[in-house]
Scaffold this active site. Structure first.
Site, PDB file in Angstrom:
ATOM      1  N   ASP A 126       0.852  -1.183   0.000  1.00 23.47           N
ATOM      2  CA  ASP A 126       0.000   0.000   0.000  1.00 23.47           C
ATOM      3  C   ASP A 126       0.888   1.233   0.000  1.00 23.47           C
ATOM      4  OD1 ASP A 126      -2.357   1.441  -0.020  1.00 23.47           O
ATOM      5  OD2 ASP A 126      -2.543   1.433   2.170  1.00 23.47           O
ATOM      6  N   TYR A 128       1.154   5.723  -0.654  1.00 19.12           N
ATOM      7  CA  TYR A 128       0.732   6.916   0.088  1.00 19.12           C
ATOM      8  C   TYR A 128       0.904   8.091  -0.870  1.00 19.12           C
ATOM      9  CZ  TYR A 128       0.771   9.574   4.601  1.00 19.12           C
ATOM     10  OH  TYR A 128       0.501  10.371   5.691  1.00 19.12           O
ATOM     11  N   HIS A 133      -3.653  13.919   0.666  1.00 15.45           N
ATOM     12  CA  HIS A 133      -3.877  13.007   1.797  1.00 15.45           C
ATOM     13  C   HIS A 133      -2.691  13.039   2.757  1.00 15.45           C
ATOM     14  CE1 HIS A 133      -5.001   9.447   4.077  1.00 15.45           C
ATOM     15  NE2 HIS A 133      -3.820   8.924   3.813  1.00 15.45           N
ATOM     16  N   ARG A 142       1.188  15.670  13.089  1.00 13.68           N
ATOM     17  CA  ARG A 142       2.448  16.329  13.451  1.00 13.68           C
ATOM     18  C   ARG A 142       2.257  17.842  13.425  1.00 13.68           C
ATOM     19  NH1 ARG A 142       3.712  12.569   9.713  1.00 13.68           N
ATOM     20  NH2 ARG A 142       3.955  14.190   8.133  1.00 13.68           N
ATOM     21  N   GLU A 199     -10.321   3.872   3.612  1.00 14.62           N
ATOM     22  CA  GLU A 199      -9.433   4.591   2.702  1.00 14.62           C
ATOM     23  C   GLU A 199      -9.831   4.173   1.290  1.00 14.62           C
ATOM     24  OE1 GLU A 199      -5.323   3.976   3.920  1.00 14.62           O
ATOM     25  OE2 GLU A 199      -5.551   5.538   5.457  1.00 14.62           O
ATOM     26  N   GLU A 201      -9.186   3.748  -2.415  1.00 12.33           N
ATOM     27  CA  GLU A 201      -7.934   3.651  -3.168  1.00 12.33           C
ATOM     28  C   GLU A 201      -8.169   2.940  -4.498  1.00 12.33           C
ATOM     29  OE1 GLU A 201      -4.593   2.281  -0.918  1.00 12.33           O
ATOM     30  OE2 GLU A 201      -5.363   3.059   0.991  1.00 12.33           O
ATOM     31  N   ASP A 233      -9.065   0.287   2.032  1.00 13.96           N
ATOM     32  CA  ASP A 233      -8.071  -0.066   3.049  1.00 13.96           C
ATOM     33  C   ASP A 233      -8.614   0.360   4.413  1.00 13.96           C
ATOM     34  OD1 ASP A 233      -5.755  -0.573   4.492  1.00 13.96           O
ATOM     35  OD2 ASP A 233      -4.770   1.277   3.861  1.00 13.96           O
ATOM     36  N   ARG A 237      -7.907   3.884  13.254  1.00 13.29           N
ATOM     37  CA  ARG A 237      -6.980   5.004  13.492  1.00 13.29           C
ATOM     38  C   ARG A 237      -6.397   4.997  14.900  1.00 13.29           C
ATOM     39  NH1 ARG A 237      -5.795   5.984   8.392  1.00 13.29           N
ATOM     40  NH2 ARG A 237      -7.636   6.570   7.179  1.00 13.29           N
ATOM     41  N   GLN A 240      -3.795   2.332  15.007  1.00 11.69           N
ATOM     42  CA  GLN A 240      -2.693   2.781  14.151  1.00 11.69           C
ATOM     43  C   GLN A 240      -1.825   3.829  14.863  1.00 11.69           C
ATOM     44  OE1 GLN A 240      -4.230   4.493  10.526  1.00 11.69           O
ATOM     45  NE2 GLN A 240      -2.215   4.932   9.667  1.00 11.69           N
ATOM     46  N   TYR A 244       2.181   2.662  15.273  1.00 11.78           N
ATOM     47  CA  TYR A 244       2.855   2.784  13.978  1.00 11.78           C
ATOM     48  C   TYR A 244       4.296   3.287  14.045  1.00 11.78           C
ATOM     49  CZ  TYR A 244       2.659   7.869  13.110  1.00 11.78           C
ATOM     50  OH  TYR A 244       2.859   9.212  13.147  1.00 11.78           O
ATOM     51  N   LYS A 253      -4.373  -1.982  10.287  1.00 13.84           N
ATOM     52  CA  LYS A 253      -4.726  -2.124   8.876  1.00 13.84           C
ATOM     53  C   LYS A 253      -5.007  -3.568   8.474  1.00 13.84           C
ATOM     54  CE  LYS A 253      -3.412   2.093   7.244  1.00 13.84           C
ATOM     55  NZ  LYS A 253      -4.204   2.944   6.335  1.00 13.84           N
ATOM     56  N   THR A 257      -8.782  -5.812   4.156  1.00 15.93           N
ATOM     57  CA  THR A 257      -8.654  -4.874   3.038  1.00 15.93           C
ATOM     58  C   THR A 257      -9.590  -5.395   1.954  1.00 15.93           C
ATOM     59  OG1 THR A 257      -6.311  -4.576   3.568  1.00 15.93           O
ATOM     60  CG2 THR A 257      -7.059  -3.767   1.426  1.00 15.93           C
ATOM     61  N   THR A 345      -4.652   6.315  -0.038  1.00 14.75           N
ATOM     62  CA  THR A 345      -5.907   7.052  -0.033  1.00 14.75           C
ATOM     63  C   THR A 345      -5.908   8.121  -1.119  1.00 14.75           C
ATOM     64  OG1 THR A 345      -5.951   6.754   2.344  1.00 14.75           O
ATOM     65  CG2 THR A 345      -7.484   8.371   1.428  1.00 14.75           C
ATOM     66  N   GLU A 359     -10.050  12.524   7.275  1.00 12.60           N
ATOM     67  CA  GLU A 359      -9.889  13.814   6.598  1.00 12.60           C
ATOM     68  C   GLU A 359     -11.227  14.534   6.451  1.00 12.60           C
ATOM     69  OE1 GLU A 359      -6.861  13.460   3.119  1.00 12.60           O
ATOM     70  OE2 GLU A 359      -7.668  11.463   3.523  1.00 12.60           O
TER      71      GLU A 359
END
Ligand code: MN
Length: 415
Positions: A126, A128, A133, A142, A199, A201, A233, A237, A240, A244, A253, A257, A345, A359
């Protein structure tokens, strides 16, 4: 009730997404018979194995398999031969239409035609690759730091996922239980995910593998990739966020899927090819795709309990699947038939173009209001998510991908 043949040309298929321009491949079964390869024509699935045997085609036997892998492994020459044959056999003015009618089964009707996972998933990666996204998640997770990490515009970031838990559209998705650390808590606890997300995709499916040590350059994309499917996906959260760092996504995850029941061949997407958006700076030579644009103008739609909540535009993805493939193999890692490369995503710049709830609701702070008067920050038990898509086809037509659908089931008891 047994599955009765139906006239595929009489079917409604109101959007015209599954005419002979699309030739979406899948695996179907009818009661009392083994699963085998079928091709969708409007609202029916056509038993192309039986037709190919009838016509004495050399690769007919591969279509008797319960997965697309043996046929996909044959490579581009066989794919092109099969396409040329199908275009004639399934054309609106097909000379042998009665024979096709006898080998067609209606989808979504009262007769139980089952659609199966269309390919045995070998390795699952997968990526990114949506800048929007990555920037949205970066600014949420962050705050105060640059939205994109320094590597993001230099390489297509990805992780290896769990191929054994890839399921076909329609398979229920059980809310996972796992370790979370709620905001402000010192110690983690084990509980059902309270932040279950989707997600939306787009995936590409590898037909022809490669040899360990070899690279697959951007220009060889179509020599290896058979087609395109849709991917959801599912993402917990809260699991995760706790797990992660530093090795990336894991149990948040891997519980499920979902992929669409149809793989639309790359050869049906010629009219959908677009260049990727302008790059911030020149990319490394092995990622230079200026001579091989493999952006695809795929229009996605995400529905939650029937209400459209987003329309993510795949054409805006910063990294293309051809670049992802080149990056995946630049170190000599080999490909296998059935490898699934998901895009990451798909999110556009618009607030209604985001491909995940985290999001769309901005980390749960701005819940969605649904037409039934309820609101959603993340998924609740019983919620149904459907991701569907189309792309431009030849002569003003549209090419379909089907849908990837899942209903959330309640978690099992906490261990
Ligand atoms: Mn993903």
């Amino acid at each position: 009730m047994s599955a009765e043949p139906a006239d595929p040309w009489d079917a409604t298929d109101a959007d015209g997404l599954f005419g002979p321009q699309t030739l979406a491949h899948g695996v179907f079964s009818i009661p009392g018979q083994l699963p085998r390869v079928g091709v969708r024509l409007h609202d029916a699935v056509v038993d192309v194995h039986a037709l190919a045997v009838d016509d004495g085609l050399p690769w007919a036997d591969t279509l008797a398999a319960p997965v697309l892998n043996p046929f996909m492994a044959l490579g581009p020459e066989a794919w092109a031969e099969e396409r040329e044959w199908l275009v004639g056999v399934l054309a609106d003015d097909a000379v042998d239409a009665d024979r096709v009618r006898e080998l067609s089964y209606p989808l979504g009707g009262p007769a139980p035609v089952a659609l199966h996972l269309p390919f045995q998933v070998a390795d699952y990666v997968d990526f990114y690759s949506s800048r929007e996204h990555a920037a949205n998640l970066g600014s949420m997770f962050r705050p105060g730091q640059p939205a994109l990490t320094p590597n993001w515009t230099h390489l297509p970031i990805g992780y290896h996922g769990r191929s054994g838990t890839v399921v076909v559209s329609g398979t229920p998705v059980r809310r996972p239980v796992g370790q979370v650390r709620p905001p402000g808590a010192v110690a983690p606890l084990v509980r059902p995910s309270a932040r279950l997300d989707i997600e939306a995709e787009v995936g590409v499916v590898v037909g022809v593998g490669s040899t360990l040590g070899d690279r697959v350059p951007v220009g060889a994309f179509a020599d290896h990739v058979f087609g395109v499917c849709l991917v959801d996906d599912w993402s917990a959260r809260d699991l995760q966020a706790w797990e992660y760092v530093p090795l990336g996504p894991f149990l948040g995850k891997s519980f499920a899927t979902s992929v669409s029941a149809w793989v639309t061949p790359l050869s049906s997407l010629t009219a959908a090819r677009v260049p990727a958006p302008p790059r911030e700076h020149p990319v490394q030579g092995y990622l230079d795709d200026s001579a091989h644009p493999w952006g695809l103008d795929v229009h996605l739609e995400v529905r939650l309990n029937g209400a459209v909540v987003s329309r993510p535009p795949f054409a805006g993805m910063y990294w293309t699947a051809a670049q992802q493939l080149a990056h995946l193999t630049v170190n000599g890692a080999s490909l296998r038939t059935g490898d699934l490369l998901a895009s990451g995503t798909v999110s556009g710049a618009g607030a209604d173009e985001r491909g995940s709830l985290i999001e769309l609701t901005w980390n749960g702070e701005q819940p969605l209001e649904l037409p039934d008067g309820t609101t959603r920050a993340f998924l609740e038990d019983g919620d149904e998510v459907v991701v569907s898509a189309w792309a431009p086809g030849p002569d003003g037509s549209r090419v379909g991908f089907g849908e990837v659908r899942g209903v959330v089931e309640p978690a099992r008891p906490v261990p």
